[in-house]
Scaffold this active site. Structure first.
Site, PDB file in Angstrom:
ATOM      1  N   TYR A 164      -1.649  -0.886  10.212  1.00  0.00           N
ATOM      2  CA  TYR A 164      -1.875  -1.212   8.798  1.00  0.00           C
ATOM      3  C   TYR A 164      -0.607  -0.924   7.987  1.00  0.00           C
ATOM      4  CZ  TYR A 164      -3.996  -0.968   4.112  1.00  0.00           C
ATOM      5  OH  TYR A 164      -4.301  -1.159   2.787  1.00  0.00           O
ATOM      6  N   SER A 219       0.874  -1.188   0.000  1.00  0.00           N
ATOM      7  CA  SER A 219       0.000   0.000   0.000  1.00  0.00           C
ATOM      8  C   SER A 219       0.899   1.223   0.000  1.00  0.00           C
ATOM      9  CB  SER A 219      -0.868  -0.032   1.266  1.00  0.00           C
ATOM     10  OG  SER A 219      -1.221   1.263   1.684  1.00  0.00           O
TER      11      SER A 219
HETATM   12  N1  LIG Z   1      -8.493   0.359  -1.760  1.00  0.00           N
HETATM   13  C1  LIG Z   1      -7.332   0.972  -1.620  1.00  0.00           C
HETATM   14  O1  LIG Z   1      -7.207   2.195  -1.853  1.00  0.00           O
HETATM   15  C2  LIG Z   1      -6.111   0.186  -1.209  1.00  0.00           C
HETATM   16  C3  LIG Z   1      -4.920   0.888  -1.005  1.00  0.00           C
HETATM   17  C4  LIG Z   1      -3.783   0.171  -0.648  1.00  0.00           C
HETATM   18  C5  LIG Z   1      -3.830  -1.191  -0.503  1.00  0.00           C
HETATM   19  N2  LIG Z   1      -4.997  -1.852  -0.672  1.00  0.00           N
HETATM   20  C6  LIG Z   1      -4.980  -3.293  -0.483  1.00  0.00           C
HETATM   21  O2  LIG Z   1      -5.676  -3.934  -1.524  1.00  0.00           O
HETATM   22  C7  LIG Z   1      -6.137  -5.210  -1.066  1.00  0.00           C
HETATM   23  C8  LIG Z   1      -7.587  -5.389  -1.467  1.00  0.00           C
HETATM   24  O3  LIG Z   1      -8.374  -4.485  -0.697  1.00  0.00           O
HETATM   25  P1  LIG Z   1      -9.668  -3.725  -1.256  1.00  0.00           P
HETATM   26  O4  LIG Z   1      -9.339  -2.289  -1.321  1.00  0.00           O
HETATM   27  O5  LIG Z   1     -10.172  -4.422  -2.458  1.00  0.00           O
HETATM   28  O6  LIG Z   1     -10.641  -3.915   0.019  1.00  0.00           O
HETATM   29  P2  LIG Z   1     -11.975  -4.773   0.203  1.00  0.00           P
HETATM   30  O7  LIG Z   1     -12.322  -4.571   1.639  1.00  0.00           O
HETATM   31  O8  LIG Z   1     -12.975  -4.378  -0.831  1.00  0.00           O
HETATM   32  O9  LIG Z   1     -11.520  -6.279  -0.061  1.00  0.00           O
HETATM   33  C9  LIG Z   1     -10.763  -7.022   0.870  1.00  0.00           C
HETATM   34  C10 LIG Z   1     -11.274  -8.460   0.894  1.00  0.00           C
HETATM   35  O10 LIG Z   1     -10.428  -9.217   1.779  1.00  0.00           O
HETATM   36  C11 LIG Z   1     -11.274 -10.112   2.493  1.00  0.00           C
HETATM   37  N3  LIG Z   1     -10.633 -10.516   3.757  1.00  0.00           N
HETATM   38  C12 LIG Z   1     -10.357  -9.735   4.825  1.00  0.00           C
HETATM   39  N4  LIG Z   1      -9.832 -10.477   5.807  1.00  0.00           N
HETATM   40  C13 LIG Z   1      -9.768 -11.760   5.355  1.00  0.00           C
HETATM   41  C14 LIG Z   1      -9.340 -12.986   5.926  1.00  0.00           C
HETATM   42  N5  LIG Z   1      -8.859 -13.049   7.178  1.00  0.00           N
HETATM   43  N6  LIG Z   1      -9.407 -14.104   5.167  1.00  0.00           N
HETATM   44  C15 LIG Z   1      -9.911 -14.051   3.913  1.00  0.00           C
HETATM   45  N7  LIG Z   1     -10.354 -12.930   3.327  1.00  0.00           N
HETATM   46  C16 LIG Z   1     -10.291 -11.790   4.046  1.00  0.00           C
HETATM   47  C17 LIG Z   1     -12.539  -9.307   2.759  1.00  0.00           C
HETATM   48  O11 LIG Z   1     -13.629 -10.157   3.104  1.00  0.00           O
HETATM   49  C18 LIG Z   1     -12.713  -8.590   1.422  1.00  0.00           C
HETATM   50  O12 LIG Z   1     -13.506  -9.349   0.536  1.00  0.00           O
HETATM   51  C19 LIG Z   1      -5.904  -5.217   0.443  1.00  0.00           C
HETATM   52  O13 LIG Z   1      -4.745  -5.959   0.755  1.00  0.00           O
HETATM   53  C20 LIG Z   1      -5.690  -3.758   0.773  1.00  0.00           C
HETATM   54  O14 LIG Z   1      -4.931  -3.565   1.937  1.00  0.00           O
HETATM   55  C21 LIG Z   1      -6.154  -1.203  -1.017  1.00  0.00           C
END
Ligand SMILES: NC(=O)c1ccc[n+]([C@@H]2O[C@H](COP(=O)([O-])OP(=O)(O)OC[C@H]3O[C@@H](n4cnc5c(N)ncnc54)[C@H](O)[C@@H]3O)[C@@H](O)[C@H]2O)c1
Length: 256
Positions: free
Chosen positions: A157, A144
């Site tokens: 985080y 991230s």
């Molecule tokens: N959205 C952003 O701007 C952003 C920025 C930096 C990093 N990220 C990273 O991108 C990745 C995807 O996140 P997103 O933005 O799509 O969020 P999101 O919340 O839409 O999706 C995350 C998914 O992970 C699943 N999850 C959480 N804990 C879990 C567990 N213990 N076991 C199995 N599944 C689990 C959730 O149920 C969810 O479906 C993450 O690693 C997040 O940290 C996102």
């Protein structure tokens, strides 16, 4: 484009946001996918969209908690059996929670590290034998922008995402001679369950002036999860064949 024809792909976080978008992108490019998530309803939505897209015959979904060693062991073993091996692992599952650091409990800290960092490790460890057997294995991990740029109230985080970046570098070097590539993506400002649905849950008294910059330089605010999925697909495909042991920031120039 059929960059994933004949490729066997395992994706976590497949029930929402970027992981879900990556499932659909790789299915659209001909891959066979097992999508894991702890959210059964999210997985059902992913499967329903695949049915609408006519790609459901190449998708299997399963409920797995990536922070639970037994669940990961069984989930990865089943996925490898279903796919008949493994070429790509995308570790997209993660959680975002916020708090003042001086009020962060050990339980809060451990929960975030257990899912984001330890979950990425557990999934990778269990998948490695099959990925090495493939001879062209790829791991795409989710860091991230918080790993490199200040994100106040998100110390746990950010630390988990910095750890994922370091983990990815170590992995890339250790297995490069066996044909494995390991890359991290560092998204920022992507609309998903994490940012627009459940949200980061900033403390009520959060001082927003502490955020140096939150606005992407290009576009009209947040980008959709498919913008990250396209980059993940590039990195996991042969188009990314010379990319390993590094991270790629996908934030519309928020942190230039
Ligand atoms: N959205 C952003 O701007 C952003 C920025 C930096 C990093 N990220 C990273 O991108 C990745 C995807 O996140 P997103 O933005 O799509 O969020 P999101 O919340 O839409 O999706 C995350 C998914 O992970 C699943 N999850 C959480 N804990 C879990 C567990 N213990 N076991 C199995 N599944 C689990 C959730 O149920 C969810 O479906 C993450 O690693 C997040 O940290 C996102």
């Amino acid at each position: 484009m059929e960059r994933f024809e004949g490729r066997r792909v395992l994706i976590t976080g497949a029930g929402s946001g970027i992981g879900q978008a990556t499932v659909h992108r790789i299915l659209a490019e001909g891959g066979r996918v097992v999508g894991l998530d702890r959210d059964e309803q999210g997985l059902a939505a992913t499967a329903a969209t695949a049915a609408e897209n006519g790609t459901a015959d190449r998708l299997t979904t399963a409920v797995v908690d990536i922070a639970d060693e037994g669940s990961v062991r069984a989930g990865v073993a089943d996925a490898v059996a279903t796919l008949g091996g493994l070429d790509v692992l995308v570790n997209a599952a993660g959680i975002l929670r916020s708090a003042h650091t001086h009020e962060t409990t050990l339980e809060f800290w451990n929960t975030i590290l257990a899912v984001n960092l330890t979950g990425t490790f557990l999934m990778t460890r269990e998948a490695l034998p099959a990925l090495l057997e493939s001879g062209r294995g790829v791991v795409v991990n989710f860091s991230s922008t918080s790993a490199s740029f200040t994100h106040p109230y998100m110390a746990a985080y950010a630390a988990s995402k910095g750890g994922i970046q370091s983990f990815t570098h170590a992995l890339a070097g250790e297995y490069a001679k066996q044909g494995l590539r390991a890359v991290a993506v560092a998204p920022g400002s992507i609309s998903s369950g994490m940012t627009t649905g459940r949200g980061p849950g900033l403390p009520e008294d959060a001082d927003m002036s502490l955020f140096a910059k939150l606005i992407p330089a290009i576009g009209q605010g947040m980008a959709g999860p498919e913008t990250v999925a396209g980059v993940v697909a590039m990195l996991a495909s042969d188009d990314g064949a010379f990319v390993t042991g590094t991270e790629l920031r996908i934030d519309g120039g928020t942190h230039m």
